[in-house]
Every structure is written in structure tokens, then in C-alpha cells.
Design an enzyme around this catalytic site. Structure first.
Site, PDB file in Angstrom:
ATOM      1  N   GLU A 136      29.577  -1.987 -15.406  1.00 36.53           N
ATOM      2  CA  GLU A 136      30.517  -2.366 -14.346  1.00 36.53           C
ATOM      3  C   GLU A 136      31.762  -1.482 -14.342  1.00 36.53           C
ATOM      4  O   GLU A 136      32.514  -1.493 -13.362  1.00 36.53           O
ATOM      5  CB  GLU A 136      30.905  -3.844 -14.484  1.00 36.53           C
ATOM      6  CG  GLU A 136      31.870  -4.183 -15.593  1.00 36.53           C
ATOM      7  CD  GLU A 136      31.238  -4.342 -16.960  1.00 36.53           C
ATOM      8  OE1 GLU A 136      31.934  -4.819 -17.877  1.00 36.53           O
ATOM      9  OE2 GLU A 136      30.049  -3.987 -17.122  1.00 36.53           O
TER      10      GLU A 136
ATOM     11  N   CYS B  48      27.365  -5.091 -23.630  1.00 36.53           N
ATOM     12  CA  CYS B  48      28.281  -5.030 -24.762  1.00 36.53           C
ATOM     13  C   CYS B  48      27.865  -6.067 -25.816  1.00 36.53           C
ATOM     14  O   CYS B  48      26.769  -5.981 -26.355  1.00 36.53           O
ATOM     15  CB  CYS B  48      29.726  -5.181 -24.299  1.00 36.53           C
ATOM     16  SG  CYS B  48      30.935  -4.626 -25.530  1.00 36.53           S
TER      17      CYS B  48
ATOM     18  N   HIS C  15      29.672  -0.361 -20.688  1.00 36.09           N
ATOM     19  CA  HIS C  15      29.912  -1.318 -19.609  1.00 36.09           C
ATOM     20  C   HIS C  15      29.486  -0.699 -18.278  1.00 36.09           C
ATOM     21  O   HIS C  15      30.221   0.123 -17.718  1.00 36.09           O
ATOM     22  CB  HIS C  15      31.396  -1.686 -19.554  1.00 36.09           C
ATOM     23  CG  HIS C  15      31.834  -2.571 -20.669  1.00 36.09           C
ATOM     24  ND1 HIS C  15      31.877  -3.945 -20.569  1.00 36.09           N
ATOM     25  CD2 HIS C  15      32.232  -2.288 -21.935  1.00 36.09           C
ATOM     26  CE1 HIS C  15      32.290  -4.461 -21.702  1.00 36.09           C
ATOM     27  NE2 HIS C  15      32.519  -3.476 -22.555  1.00 36.09           N
TER      28      HIS C  15
END
Length: 213
Positions: free
Chosen positions: A195, A88, A193
């Protein structure tokens, strides 16, 4: 060997650490994850991850406020060519300049600028938030096994536009082209992202951990 996730007061560190730990466990890799604001630990890491959430300038100032961190990061990534992943705003900081609330100097690792997303369709909301399809622009080790159309999770209002098209690794569409991933040499960055991107994100993280640029 250690995967260092840099803590400079910006980023979803717990979520990122859990995702990297899961990837390591499932792939059976001999790595450990350390969330750290210690430049010494970053300097010893085999892999370096720079997350980032918020405004470009705030993130840059936060990183520079950690004594010695910017210098160690540059040495480890540029001089010693350790595998690096920016996430990001951590990706956006790789640019030459960020134009969010004024102009702010970036690392200059991926020549280009960070500019507002401007969808052709006025009905599309900013920030660009939610799941979107990835379109890889070519082969890259971090995208191995990730097909065009794979879904990833985005939350952003700005994007990094690289000067060299070869540095664009993947895009997405949000009322026009949006940068999803950039990279060169031992460096890569995702606007999405990983994750939070479930299967796609876990695959990309595993690829990063196995990467030997």
C-alpha cells in the site's frame, strides 16, 4: 465479492483500504473492500488480507482477542483455500514461531521462524526502513509484471526465514539477504508494504485480486 481487510487493532488500515480500492477501480474489477473485525464478514469474503504493524506477540494476541476470528481465518484460508495476503507482521504470523521479545507461536502455515535482521554492515540501521529492490526467486502469479529490481517500501526489524526455500518468493538485500515475500498454495505474504509501494505495490495488489489459486 468482498475483499476483507482484517481489523484487529494493528495495521495501517485506511492506507491499505485506499490502495485496494484504487486497484479495483483501475482494473475494473467487480469487488468491494471491507475493513472489518467481524469474523462472519471474513468468512464470506472472496479475498482475505491480514495487515500488521508492531511486535509479533502483540499482533498475535490482538488477533486472538477478536472472538472467533482466528478460527474463521484458519477455516477460510486452510480448509476453503481462499486467496490470502499477509502484509508485514501479517505475513510474519504465517510462520511457525516468532522470536521477538521471547518465543511466540505463529499460524504454522509457512514453516519457519521470524528472527532479527542482522546486516553484515554495522553502519546499516535497524529497523530496515525505506525503499529497496526486489529480487523474485521464480515465477509467481502475484509477481507477474514485477521485474527484478522493482522498488518496494519496507519498515521492519525482523524477517521470516522459511524452512523450505521454495516458499521464498522474493528477497531483498540489506547487508545480506532479507525475505521480501513468501507463499505457498493460496497464501502469500509481503514483508514490504504494497500500500506504500506505489507502482510496484499497486501491481502486486491487482495481481492478488485477479489470483485464482
Amino acid at each position: 465479492m468482498i475483499v476483507a481487510i482484517i481489523d484487529y487493532g494493528s495495521g495501517n488500515l485506511r492506507s491499505a483500504a485506499k490502495a485496494f480500492e484504487r486497484a479495483i477501480n483501475e482494473a475494473g474489477l467487480g469487488l468491494s473492500v471491507r475493513v472489518t473485525n467481524d469474523p462472519g464478514a471474513v468468512g464470506e469474503a472472496s479475498h482475505i488480507v491480514l495487515p500488521g504493524v508492531g511486535a509479533f506477540g502483540d499482533c498475535k494476541r490482538g488477533l486472538e482477542a477478536v472472538s472467533g476470528m482466528a478460527e474463521v481465518l484458519r477455516r477460510a484460508v486452510i480448509e476453503e483455500a481462499r486467496p490470502f495476503l499477509g502484509i508485514c507482521v501479517g505475513m510474519q504470523l504465517m510462520a511457525s514461531v516468532g522470536r521477538e521479545h521471547g518465543d511466540h507461536k505463529g499460524f504454522g502455515w509457512i514453516p519457519g521462524e521470524v528472527v532479527p535482521i542482522a546486516p553484515d554492515d554495522g553502519a546499516l540501521k535497524i529497523p530496515h526502513m525505506g525503499w529497496n529492490e526486489l529480487t523474485p526467486t521464480g515465477d509467481h502469479p502475484l509477481l507477474k509484471g514485477i521485474e527484478s529490481g522493482a522498488h518496494a517500501y519496507f519498515v521492519h526489524s525482523y524477517q521470516l526465514v522459511p524452512e523450505d526455500p521454495a516458499h521464498l518468493l522474493a528477497g531483498a538485500d540489506y547487508g545480506g539477504p532479507v525475505t521480501a515475500m513468501v507463499g505457498r498454495d493460496n497464501m502469500a505474504g509481503t514483508q514490504f508494504h504494497p500500500e506504500k509501494s506505489q507502482v510496484t505495490g499497486l501491481k502486486l495488489i491487482t495481481n492478488f485480486l485477479n489470483w485464482k489459486p
